[in-house]
Scaffold this motif. Structure first.
Motif, PDB file in Angstrom:
ATOM      1  N   UNK A 164      -7.305   4.530  13.168  1.00  0.00           N
ATOM      2  CA  UNK A 164      -6.318   4.042  12.191  1.00  0.00           C
ATOM      3  C   UNK A 164      -4.883   4.075  12.706  1.00  0.00           C
ATOM      4  N   UNK A 193     -10.483   5.785   4.601  1.00  0.00           N
ATOM      5  CA  UNK A 193      -9.718   4.596   4.969  1.00  0.00           C
ATOM      6  C   UNK A 193     -10.445   3.846   6.074  1.00  0.00           C
ATOM      7  N   UNK A 233      -6.022  -2.207   5.791  1.00  0.00           N
ATOM      8  CA  UNK A 233      -6.672  -0.924   5.575  1.00  0.00           C
ATOM      9  C   UNK A 233      -7.134  -0.839   4.128  1.00  0.00           C
ATOM     10  N   UNK A 234      -8.400  -0.570   3.960  1.00  0.00           N
ATOM     11  CA  UNK A 234      -8.955  -0.372   2.625  1.00  0.00           C
ATOM     12  C   UNK A 234      -9.150   1.118   2.385  1.00  0.00           C
ATOM     13  N   UNK A 235      -9.195   1.510   1.152  1.00  0.00           N
ATOM     14  CA  UNK A 235      -9.430   2.901   0.752  1.00  0.00           C
ATOM     15  C   UNK A 235      -8.373   3.830   1.329  1.00  0.00           C
ATOM     16  N   UNK A 236      -8.534   5.119   1.073  1.00  0.00           N
ATOM     17  CA  UNK A 236      -7.513   6.026   1.580  1.00  0.00           C
ATOM     18  C   UNK A 236      -8.152   7.309   2.091  1.00  0.00           C
ATOM     19  N   UNK A 237      -7.285   8.129   2.697  1.00  0.00           N
ATOM     20  CA  UNK A 237      -7.741   9.413   3.232  1.00  0.00           C
ATOM     21  C   UNK A 237      -8.816   9.209   4.272  1.00  0.00           C
ATOM     22  N   UNK A 238      -9.779  10.097   4.222  1.00  0.00           N
ATOM     23  CA  UNK A 238     -10.880  10.065   5.168  1.00  0.00           C
ATOM     24  C   UNK A 238     -11.670   8.766   5.091  1.00  0.00           C
ATOM     25  N   UNK A 249      -5.296  13.144   7.408  1.00  0.00           N
ATOM     26  CA  UNK A 249      -6.506  12.382   7.115  1.00  0.00           C
ATOM     27  C   UNK A 249      -7.757  13.158   7.487  1.00  0.00           C
ATOM     28  N   UNK A 284      -3.118   1.378  13.053  1.00  0.00           N
ATOM     29  CA  UNK A 284      -2.444   0.251  12.375  1.00  0.00           C
ATOM     30  C   UNK A 284      -1.863  -0.780  13.351  1.00  0.00           C
ATOM     31  N   UNK A 296      -7.947  16.098  -0.236  1.00  0.00           N
ATOM     32  CA  UNK A 296      -8.713  15.215   0.642  1.00  0.00           C
ATOM     33  C   UNK A 296      -8.859  13.846  -0.009  1.00  0.00           C
ATOM     34  N   UNK A 297      -9.011  13.851  -1.310  1.00  0.00           N
ATOM     35  CA  UNK A 297      -9.161  12.592  -2.034  1.00  0.00           C
ATOM     36  C   UNK A 297      -7.852  11.820  -2.069  1.00  0.00           C
ATOM     37  N   UNK A 298      -6.737  12.554  -2.127  1.00  0.00           N
ATOM     38  CA  UNK A 298      -5.452  11.894  -2.325  1.00  0.00           C
ATOM     39  C   UNK A 298      -4.695  11.626  -1.030  1.00  0.00           C
ATOM     40  N   UNK A 299      -5.161  12.126   0.107  1.00  0.00           N
ATOM     41  CA  UNK A 299      -4.494  11.841   1.371  1.00  0.00           C
ATOM     42  C   UNK A 299      -4.504  10.330   1.599  1.00  0.00           C
ATOM     43  N   UNK A 300      -3.375   9.786   2.061  1.00  0.00           N
ATOM     44  CA  UNK A 300      -3.326   8.330   2.204  1.00  0.00           C
ATOM     45  C   UNK A 300      -4.105   7.871   3.424  1.00  0.00           C
ATOM     46  N   UNK A 301      -4.321   8.765   4.379  1.00  0.00           N
ATOM     47  CA  UNK A 301      -5.099   8.384   5.555  1.00  0.00           C
ATOM     48  C   UNK A 301      -4.271   7.768   6.648  1.00  0.00           C
ATOM     49  N   UNK A 314       0.850  -1.174   0.000  1.00  0.00           N
ATOM     50  CA  UNK A 314       0.000   0.000   0.000  1.00  0.00           C
ATOM     51  C   UNK A 314       0.901   1.245   0.000  1.00  0.00           C
TER      52      UNK A 314
END
Lengths: 447, 320
Positions: free
Chosen positions: B160, B186, B179-184, A363, B162, A352-357, A186
């Motif tokens: 999150x 996730x 963890x699936x998806x990303x950013x907010x 995040x 981890x 916001x869309x591209x933040x990895x979180x 990831x």
């Protein structure tokens, strides 16, 4: 001004993407020179003398980065080319790779030799699949002609070059996230230290360079670092590819010598030829979406009244209060009709869309900013929200693992700093604000 | 050995020690809070940013201050380093901001959350949180899912960190969640609601700093501070068998591993005393355990309030 071109000199030659024509026009000279006449240390020294700075955005001196590479015995070293160009407003690497794939490959061979890497990677953005095919074809041609593979040009140096596509995440342009992604994981940025120069790809010392930086090694090796350093101004040496877009009469990718005035770049006949449709300049983002926006009166002149130049130093003159950054060279220009709030919202949505979180401030903070800006933009905001935005981006900045948090915070901070009145206007005139934006919202309404 | 000064207290640690571990060597209030770092799980840390500290002097050789606040869990200390934690207003403000970020999407359902009383985020909320929220938007919500037959995942509460991902990586032979998806967006989940079926998966509950992962055999049975923690052992072939029984009268309500004051599973000898799912979920019969005695809960939250060990001495003093 007689503008020299180092990278895009031969771009108009028919068929330059094929090996034979590229070679006929002086291609692969740097590989011959490097492998036959120079030691790896000499090349690193030339790059240091040239003063070349990383073209991906941060502007870190490439020669210095190379000299930091750890060289433990018995451990492979890697060179990774960062072709994950996904900053809004930046499209110089795509152009370079599409039109001159052999220039990048030539640069990769020379740079890999300088760093002692026997396996190098070009990590390319997933959306650039057609360029991946162009590069793979070019690599096959180079291999067939003995410039890649075992014992290149009889020098005893071996190099394999691979092109690896990513999944199209902006965060994978961050060097450690890129390495994670390249390892098949990831794409989360790593915690630093250790830096990639010590522990990078699969735990081995790695250098990650932008496409343009690697391409610039070719003229540096051909003509010497000193010749390269003569071009430009101060610590901004050489030429830079600028991808100009927005409301310009002639947008596109231009190779300019560092130190050209911004005024000439925007209004010059050889360059963008001014603002489209006879409109006036309102604002400009000189280095890709993550750098601060400049209002029209700070674009061509600095706060001190000097001419603003296209260089690392001049564009950042005045700090963030009245300056910006050269960044990746994504030059975005806005005319008088553009709405800064809408644009800021658009960028906030992107980050916001591209933040990895992975880390909390980025995040949660990027998502929060996006929602507040969405509210402001759609006429549901209040004055308190503007202060809240300032507060949020101050708390994101500097507290995150990687620079994406800063990149998300700076454009919002700068937009509020220079265009606060416009934000307030959105609060006081919610209905007019809606009408003035002919963006997505209205399309949905009319459809 | 190197010398580090944290909040004007000097401590000597081995080279390579992180600032956080150096602070833990001093102990007390100078220890920065940590939500994601877990000393028993290498590779954790750096993510939650609550352990940010100010470095006023980088080292004896290069005494320049570091421009940004650094994550103390993942920044190695160097000789002559001067660190400010509770003495720095900047650290306090930014830590408060991180707590605000963590809380904007976290449901304030402590009254019905099983973690209440032993929740790191609740503790942080007390020390650094605001009385009101500035977040006017709708909170991000997920449906609770069963992530194994005995473990419930409330993704709403997750921060999150981890840690559970690292538990699966390091304690089990195959990780089936991540963890699936990303950013907010996730989220922790298993691949298409695949169940986690592993003997040591229950340790995910112990490492979870919030109430995102809870024990289905204990859910909604009792508040933790009503229970008596007792140390006990059993002859288990799979794990250390050293546990804490949480009892009410003679009934065992839940079984957890032994946790230290930082909420981390204790080491017994040089091994971390993780426990297996059989000990955790199946052995709720007192006859199966060899009870040693009351467990001292050395923590500052409500769970240790009104408990015998901490209160015995002052009470005796008062009486005599």
């Amino acid at each position: 001004m007689n503008n020299r071109k180092l990278l895009l000199e031969n771009i108009d030659i028919q068929g330059i993407e094929s090996f034979d024509i590229y070679r006929k026009n002086g291609g692969y000279r740097s590989v011959e020179k490097a492998l036959k006449k120079m030691s790896p240390e000499e090349i690193v020294e030339e790059v240091k003398i040239s003063g070349l700075r990383g073209r991906g955005g941060a502007g870190f001196p490439t020669g210095m980065k190379w000299s930091f590479l750890a060289k433990p015995e018995g451990v492979p070293r890697y060179l990774v080319c960062n072709a994950d160009e996904s900053e809004p407003g930046t499209f110089k690497d795509r152009y370079l790779m599409e039109k001159l794939p052999h220039l990048l490959i030539e640069g990769m061979i020379t740079s890999s030799y300088a760093l002692g890497a026997n396996l190098s990677f070009i990590y390319i953005r997933g959306e650039f699949m057609y360029i991946l095919h162009i590069l793979e074809k070019a690599i096959a041609e180079a291999k067939a002609n003995g410039f890649l593979g075992k014992n290149i040009l009889g020098s005893g140096y071996d190099l394999e070059l691979r092109v690896v596509p990513g999944g199209g995440a902006y965060i994978c342009g961050e060097e450690t996230a890129l390495l994670e992604s390249l390892e098949g994981k990831r794409g989360n940025p790593r915690i630093k230290p250790p830096f990639p120069a010590v522990k990078g790809l699969w735990g081995c010392p790695t250098v990650v360079n932008n496409v343009e930086s690697i391409a610039a090694v070719v003229p540096i090796v051909n003509d010497g670092g000193a010749a390269y350093a003569q071009i430009g101004i101060g610590k901004s040496t050489g030429t830079k590819l600028i991808s100009a877009c927005g409301n310009l009469a002639r947008p596109g990718v231009y190779e300019i010598e560092m130190g050209m005035t911004v005024e000439e770049f925007i209004y010059g006949d050889d360059y963008c030829r001014g603002i489209a449709n006879g409109k006036k300049l309102k604002a400009c983002i000189p280095g890709g979406s993550s750098v601060p926006i400049l209002p029209h009166f700070l674009v061509c002149k600095t706060a001190a009244g000097e001419d603003r130049l296209m260089s690392y130093e001049s564009l950042s003159d005045g700090g963030f209060a009245s300056g910006s950054m050269l960044g990746s060279g994504g030059f975005i220009v806005f005319d008088e009709d553009q709405c800064i709030v809408r644009n800021t919202y658009n960028f906030a949505r992107f980050y916001a869309h591209e933040s990895c979180g992975q880390c909390s401030p980025c995040r949660e903070g990027t998502g929060w900013m996006e929602k507040v800006l969405h509210r402001l933009e759609n006429g549901h905001g209040n004055m308190r929200d503007i202060d809240l935005l300032e507060e949020i981006n101050k708390k994101i900045e500097g507290n995150t693992i990687c620079p994406l948090g800063d990149a998300a915070a700076w454009p919002v901070a700068a937009a509020i700093r220079h265009f606060r009145a416009e934000f307030e206007w959105h609060v006081t005139h919610p209905e007019e604000a809606q009408k003035r934006n002919f963006g997505l919202i209205q399309q949905v309404v009319t459809a | 050995m190197i010398k580090v000064t944290i909040d004007d207290i000097e401590v000597e640690v081995e080279a390579g020690t992180s600032i956080l571990n150096a602070a833990r060597k001093i102990g007390g209030e100078v220890v920065p809070p940590a939500m994601c770092y877990y000393s028993k799980l290498p590779g954790t840390g750096g993510k939650c940013r609550t352990c940010l500290v100010e470095v006023a002097a980088g080292s004896a050789a290069d005494p320049r201050p570091m421009p940004k606040l650094v994550a103390s869990c993942s920044t190695p200390a160097s000789d002559g380093m001067v660190v400010k934690n509770k003495t720095s207003q900047r650290v306090h403000d930014n830590r408060g901001a991180v707590v605000e970020f963590l809380l904007i999407n976290h449901p304030l359902d402590c009254p019905v959350c099983d973690q209440a009383g032993e929740c790191n985020l609740q503790d942080l909320g007390y020390t650094h949180g605001n009385a009101t929220t500035r977040y006017e938007e709708e909170r991000r919500t997920f449906e609770p899912i069963d992530i194994g037959d005995k473990i419930k995942l409330h993704m709403n509460r997750c921060i999150l960190c981890y840690r559970c991902v690292e538990v699966a990586n390091q304690l089990t032979n195959q990780r089936v969640h991540g963890v699936l998806n990303r950013g907010e967006h996730a989220e922790i989940s298993t691949y298409i609601e695949h169940a986690i079926d592993n003997d040591f998966s229950g340790n995910m509950i112990d490492v979870c700093p919030v109430g995102a992962l809870t024990d289905k055999t204990f859910r909604f049975k009792s508040r933790v501070w009503f229970l008596k923690p007792m140390e006990a052992t059993c002859a288990c072939t799979k794990c250390s068998g050293s546990v804490v029984l949480w009892m009410f009268g003679k009934e065992i309500y839940r079984v957890t591993a032994r946790k230290d004051k930082y909420g981390e599973v204790e080491n017994i000898g040089d091994k971390t005393a993780w426990i297996c799912n059989e000990c955790r979920f199946e052995k709720k019969d007192l006859a199966k355990w060899n009870v040693i005695g009351p467990r001292v809960i050395d923590r500052h939250s409500v769970i240790s309030q009104g408990k015998y060990e901490t209160n015995i001495e002052p009470t005796i003093k008062k009486l005599s």
